[in-house]
Design an enzyme around this catalytic site. Sequence first.
Site, PDB file in Angstrom:
ATOM      1  N   ASP A   1      38.184  48.754  40.122  1.00  0.00           N
ATOM      2  CA  ASP A   1      38.793  47.437  40.303  1.00  0.00           C
ATOM      3  C   ASP A   1      40.292  47.459  39.996  1.00  0.00           C
ATOM      4  O   ASP A   1      41.073  46.738  40.603  1.00  0.00           O
ATOM      5  CB  ASP A   1      38.086  46.381  39.436  1.00  0.00           C
ATOM      6  CG  ASP A   1      38.294  44.995  40.003  1.00  0.00           C
ATOM      7  OD1 ASP A   1      37.753  44.709  41.093  1.00  0.00           O
ATOM      8  OD2 ASP A   1      39.050  44.210  39.407  1.00  0.00           O
TER       9      ASP A   1
ATOM     10  N   GLU B   1      45.689  39.734  32.687  1.00  0.00           N
ATOM     11  CA  GLU B   1      44.678  40.569  33.348  1.00  0.00           C
ATOM     12  C   GLU B   1      44.968  42.051  33.107  1.00  0.00           C
ATOM     13  O   GLU B   1      44.067  42.830  32.819  1.00  0.00           O
ATOM     14  CB  GLU B   1      44.623  40.242  34.848  1.00  0.00           C
ATOM     15  CG  GLU B   1      43.458  40.935  35.526  1.00  0.00           C
ATOM     16  CD  GLU B   1      43.121  40.380  36.911  1.00  0.00           C
ATOM     17  OE1 GLU B   1      43.303  39.168  37.145  1.00  0.00           O
ATOM     18  OE2 GLU B   1      42.678  41.167  37.754  1.00  0.00           O
TER      19      GLU B   1
ATOM     20  N   GLU C   1      33.584  42.575  49.335  1.00  0.00           N
ATOM     21  CA  GLU C   1      33.218  42.159  47.969  1.00  0.00           C
ATOM     22  C   GLU C   1      31.775  42.565  47.670  1.00  0.00           C
ATOM     23  O   GLU C   1      31.469  43.056  46.583  1.00  0.00           O
ATOM     24  CB  GLU C   1      33.363  40.633  47.794  1.00  0.00           C
ATOM     25  CG  GLU C   1      34.794  40.120  47.819  1.00  0.00           C
ATOM     26  CD  GLU C   1      35.611  40.500  46.587  1.00  0.00           C
ATOM     27  OE1 GLU C   1      35.086  41.166  45.673  1.00  0.00           O
ATOM     28  OE2 GLU C   1      36.803  40.138  46.548  1.00  0.00           O
TER      29      GLU C   1
ATOM     30  N   GLU D   1      39.476  35.508  45.415  1.00  0.00           N
ATOM     31  CA  GLU D   1      39.548  34.631  44.241  1.00  0.00           C
ATOM     32  C   GLU D   1      38.403  33.612  44.200  1.00  0.00           C
ATOM     33  O   GLU D   1      37.846  33.327  43.142  1.00  0.00           O
ATOM     34  CB  GLU D   1      40.896  33.904  44.219  1.00  0.00           C
ATOM     35  CG  GLU D   1      42.102  34.843  44.170  1.00  0.00           C
ATOM     36  CD  GLU D   1      42.238  35.622  42.869  1.00  0.00           C
ATOM     37  OE1 GLU D   1      41.324  36.385  42.531  1.00  0.00           O
ATOM     38  OE2 GLU D   1      43.284  35.491  42.205  1.00  0.00           O
TER      39      GLU D   1
HETATM   40  C1  LIG Z   1      36.857  43.438  43.970  1.00  0.00           C
HETATM   41  C2  LIG Z   1      37.544  42.251  43.339  1.00  0.00           C
HETATM   42  N1  LIG Z   1      37.583  41.068  44.022  1.00  0.00           N
HETATM   43  C3  LIG Z   1      38.230  40.011  43.422  1.00  0.00           C
HETATM   44  C4  LIG Z   1      38.808  40.101  42.208  1.00  0.00           C
HETATM   45  C5  LIG Z   1      39.451  38.907  41.593  1.00  0.00           C
HETATM   46  N2  LIG Z   1      40.852  38.985  41.600  1.00  0.00           N
HETATM   47  C6  LIG Z   1      38.731  41.314  41.563  1.00  0.00           C
HETATM   48  N3  LIG Z   1      39.282  41.519  40.358  1.00  0.00           N
HETATM   49  N4  LIG Z   1      38.083  42.402  42.121  1.00  0.00           N
END
Ligand SMILES: Cc1ncc(CN)c(N)n1
Length: 216
Positions: free
Chosen positions: A46, A84, A207, A138
């Site tokens: 991520d 973050e 996703e 998001e």
């Molecule tokens: C795969 C993914 N998708 C969305 C997000 C949210 N910003 C994230 N951190 N990672």
Amino acid sequence: MTETFTDWLRQRSEPDWTAVVTHPFTQGLFDGLVPVTSMRSYLVQDYQFVDDFLALLGSALAKADRYSSRLAIAGSIAVVTSEENTYFQRAFDALGVGEADRVRPKLDEATVAFRELISDTNARGSYAEVLTVLTVAEWTYLEWAMRAPAALPENFVHAEWITLHNNPDFQSWVRWLCRELDRVGADLDERDRARCLRLFQHATRCELDFFNTHSP
Ligand SMILES: Cc1ncc(CN)c(N)n1
């Protein structure tokens, strides 16, 4: 009530949309039961996603058609590069992630596919298309995180990943993204709306693949 552009996009991205926001990986997070190896690989991958995502936010900032929009996008850039990023560093410390995996890990197929979608959109996408990909990323995260029970897991690695995606500022940001895409979408012709739909569906599938990759 008339259907908004974002509702139209989301409804046509089922059943993948619901599969993302109710994914077993997120239930594992709520229960604090995602195994350490899965949580480590998920966050390592991520972090690479977030790198491209930040560039996409920069693209939105550059392509936006008004100052108030740039201000909203800049607010999100500030969060990704502070709270973050700090979370990732603390989580990596707790999970024993070494320097190589923080900086240049071997990428999973799902990460490569998502990064390609983001960098293509970054390079060639209109403001509406950039917003489309940002909105999927998001909005799906807000929707799964909003399903969390009031009692959060004890481990901060799990708990803070939930609260980063479900807090009043993040909710406002996602509401703004949807309104902005509705505003910009209202001026699109049929061909451009269809392009946004294909992107929305593709990003939703990315996703889903991303969560699937890290589910034991
Ligand atoms: C795969 C993914 N998708 C969305 C997000 C949210 N910003 C994230 N951190 N990672």
